[in-house]
Design a protein around this motif. Structure first.
Motif, short mmCIF file in Angstrom:
data_model
loop_
_atom_site.label_atom_id
_atom_site.label_comp_id
_atom_site.label_asym_id
_atom_site.label_seq_id
_atom_site.Cartn_x
_atom_site.Cartn_y
_atom_site.Cartn_z
N PHE A 1 17.92 -4.84 -14.08
CA PHE A 1 17.93 -3.95 -12.93
C PHE A 1 18.63 -2.65 -13.31
CE2 PHE A 1 22.14 -5.58 -12.73
CZ PHE A 1 22.90 -4.69 -11.96
N SER A 2 18.58 -1.67 -12.42
CA SER A 2 19.25 -0.39 -12.67
C SER A 2 19.79 0.16 -11.36
CB SER A 2 18.30 0.61 -13.33
OG SER A 2 17.18 0.86 -12.50
N VAL A 3 20.74 1.07 -11.48
CA VAL A 3 21.31 1.73 -10.30
C VAL A 3 21.33 3.23 -10.56
CG1 VAL A 3 22.72 -0.26 -9.60
CG2 VAL A 3 23.69 1.47 -11.14
N THR B 1 12.71 -0.68 -9.85
CA THR B 1 13.11 0.71 -9.65
C THR B 1 14.62 0.74 -9.37
OG1 THR B 1 12.57 0.60 -7.29
CG2 THR B 1 10.86 1.45 -8.78
N PRO B 2 15.26 1.89 -9.57
CA PRO B 2 16.72 1.93 -9.40
C PRO B 2 17.17 1.63 -7.96
CG PRO B 2 15.98 3.81 -10.67
CD PRO B 2 14.74 3.16 -10.13
N GLY C 1 0.79 -1.22 0.00
CA GLY C 1 0.00 0.00 0.00
C GLY C 1 0.83 1.27 0.00
N HIS C 2 2.14 1.13 0.03
CA HIS C 2 3.05 2.27 0.03
C HIS C 2 3.90 2.20 -1.22
CE1 HIS C 2 6.54 4.75 1.33
NE2 HIS C 2 5.67 5.37 2.10
N TRP C 3 4.28 3.33 -1.77
CA TRP C 3 5.01 3.36 -3.04
C TRP C 3 6.32 2.59 -3.02
CZ3 TRP C 3 9.88 5.70 -3.63
CH2 TRP C 3 10.32 6.46 -2.55
N GLU C 4 6.91 2.42 -1.83
CA GLU C 4 8.19 1.71 -1.78
C GLU C 4 8.06 0.19 -1.84
OE1 GLU C 4 11.67 3.54 0.18
OE2 GLU C 4 10.16 4.29 1.58
N LYS C 5 6.84 -0.32 -1.61
CA LYS C 5 6.59 -1.77 -1.70
C LYS C 5 7.67 -2.56 -0.95
CE LYS C 5 3.99 -1.50 -6.02
NZ LYS C 5 3.90 -0.02 -6.04
N VAL C 6 7.74 -2.30 0.34
CA VAL C 6 8.79 -2.86 1.19
C VAL C 6 8.45 -4.30 1.58
CG1 VAL C 6 9.97 -2.63 3.39
CG2 VAL C 6 9.39 -0.59 2.07
N HIS C 7 9.48 -5.15 1.61
CA HIS C 7 9.34 -6.52 2.09
C HIS C 7 10.21 -6.73 3.33
CE1 HIS C 7 7.52 -7.38 -1.75
NE2 HIS C 7 8.65 -7.12 -2.40
N SER C 8 9.62 -7.38 4.32
CA SER C 8 10.37 -7.96 5.44
C SER C 8 10.20 -9.47 5.34
CB SER C 8 9.83 -7.44 6.77
OG SER C 8 9.84 -6.02 6.81
N PHE C 9 11.08 -10.22 6.00
CA PHE C 9 11.06 -11.67 5.85
C PHE C 9 11.21 -12.35 7.20
CE2 PHE C 9 12.67 -9.82 1.94
CZ PHE C 9 11.88 -10.44 0.97
N LEU C 10 10.34 -13.32 7.46
CA LEU C 10 10.38 -14.08 8.70
C LEU C 10 10.84 -15.50 8.40
CD1 LEU C 10 9.73 -14.06 11.76
CD2 LEU C 10 7.47 -14.95 11.16
N LEU C 11 11.96 -15.90 9.02
CA LEU C 11 12.57 -17.21 8.81
C LEU C 11 12.47 -18.00 10.10
CD1 LEU C 11 13.73 -15.31 6.59
CD2 LEU C 11 15.89 -16.55 6.80
#
Length: 262
Positions: free
Chosen positions: A258-260, A186-187, A25-35
């Protein structure tokens, strides 16, 4: 696992012991991961802090959770205050304790406020938002191994996006968690004053040489990249160095997958 339906977080089961917790729901589309291991769990980053990620982890596991910080930027430490055990690389520890360098609070708040497409909780106010600050419980160095119980994680120091950025290799699955070192769509950013383009290129080269990677999970956008992208990474490393582009101000450099931005 019972399907988790949540108004803010999207939970994706990558395998029975690995979960992505995403903030689409946020433009950054952040992921966290639970292991999940047999004795402990590791939460790789804690997201934006717009909503409380512990609400999700509590539904998945009762194991004690270690938070592994890929890097100290606001969009990856947002819910750190909800957990008891925080790990960070030694070169980002100061940022966690005393504040993020290279980004003003005004910049951070503007980034938090823009392009939100889902309802946010009443507790979130971007105009008073302040990134988490606190003392880490453990300071990581390159080559550390995190033991979760029949699941071992290797820490790679991969600076560039931040001085203490880390990537995390899960020896049991072959998953490589790259934070903001490598993702698609995204870069990859290394243009802030606190970033280092030369270090970032060196770090890309380093992770491209890790053996037995089965999947790459970056901190943003597309969830899961195939390891074939690492051939593109090596081509990009050689091109950037050949043309002396690993300097601030050279702009966006796009490659096949990908891009930088420096």
């Amino acid at each position: 696992m019972t399907l988790i339906i949540d108004p803010w977080f999207t939970v994706t089961e990558l395998d029975p012991k690995t979960f992505a917790i995403s903030e689409y729901g946020h433009w950054e589309k952040v992921h966290s991961f639970l292991l999940l291991g047999e004795e402990k769990a590791a939460l790789i980053d804690t997201g934006l802090g717009i909503d409380h990620i512990k609400r999700i982890t509590d539904q998945i596991t009762e194991l004690p959770i270690i938070v592994l910080t890929t890097h100290v930027h606001a969009d990856h430490i947002g819910s750190h205050g909800e957990f008891d055990t925080l790990y960070v690389h030694e070169d980002d520890a100061d940022w966690l304790m005393n504040g993020i360098k290279g980004l003003s609070l005004d910049q951070i708040r503007k980034g938090m406020a823009r392009d939100i497409t889902l309802p946010v909780p009443k507790s979130f106010n971007p105009f008073t938002y302040h990134p988490f600050q606190g003392i880490p419980d453990n300071v990581l160095v390159d080559g550390d191994t995190i033991l979760l119980g029949k699941r071992d994680l290797t820490i790679y120091h991969t600076p560039g996006h931040s001085p203490g950025h880390i990537s995390i290799f899960d020896q049991s699955t072959g998953y490589l968690f790259t934070g903001d070192l490598l993702y698609a769509d995204t870069p990859i950013y290394a243009f802030y004053p606190s970033t280092n383009p030369v270090d970032l290129v060196n770090s890309l080269e380093r992770v491209a040489q890790i053996k037995d990677i089965t999947k790459i999970y970056g901190g943003h956008n597309q969830l899961g990249l195939e390891p074939i992208i690492l051939f593109d990474v090596m081509d990009a490393v050689h091109y950037i160095r050949k043309h002396n582009l690993d300097r601030h101000g050279t702009g966006i450099h796009s490659f096949r997958s990908f891009s930088v931005q420096f």
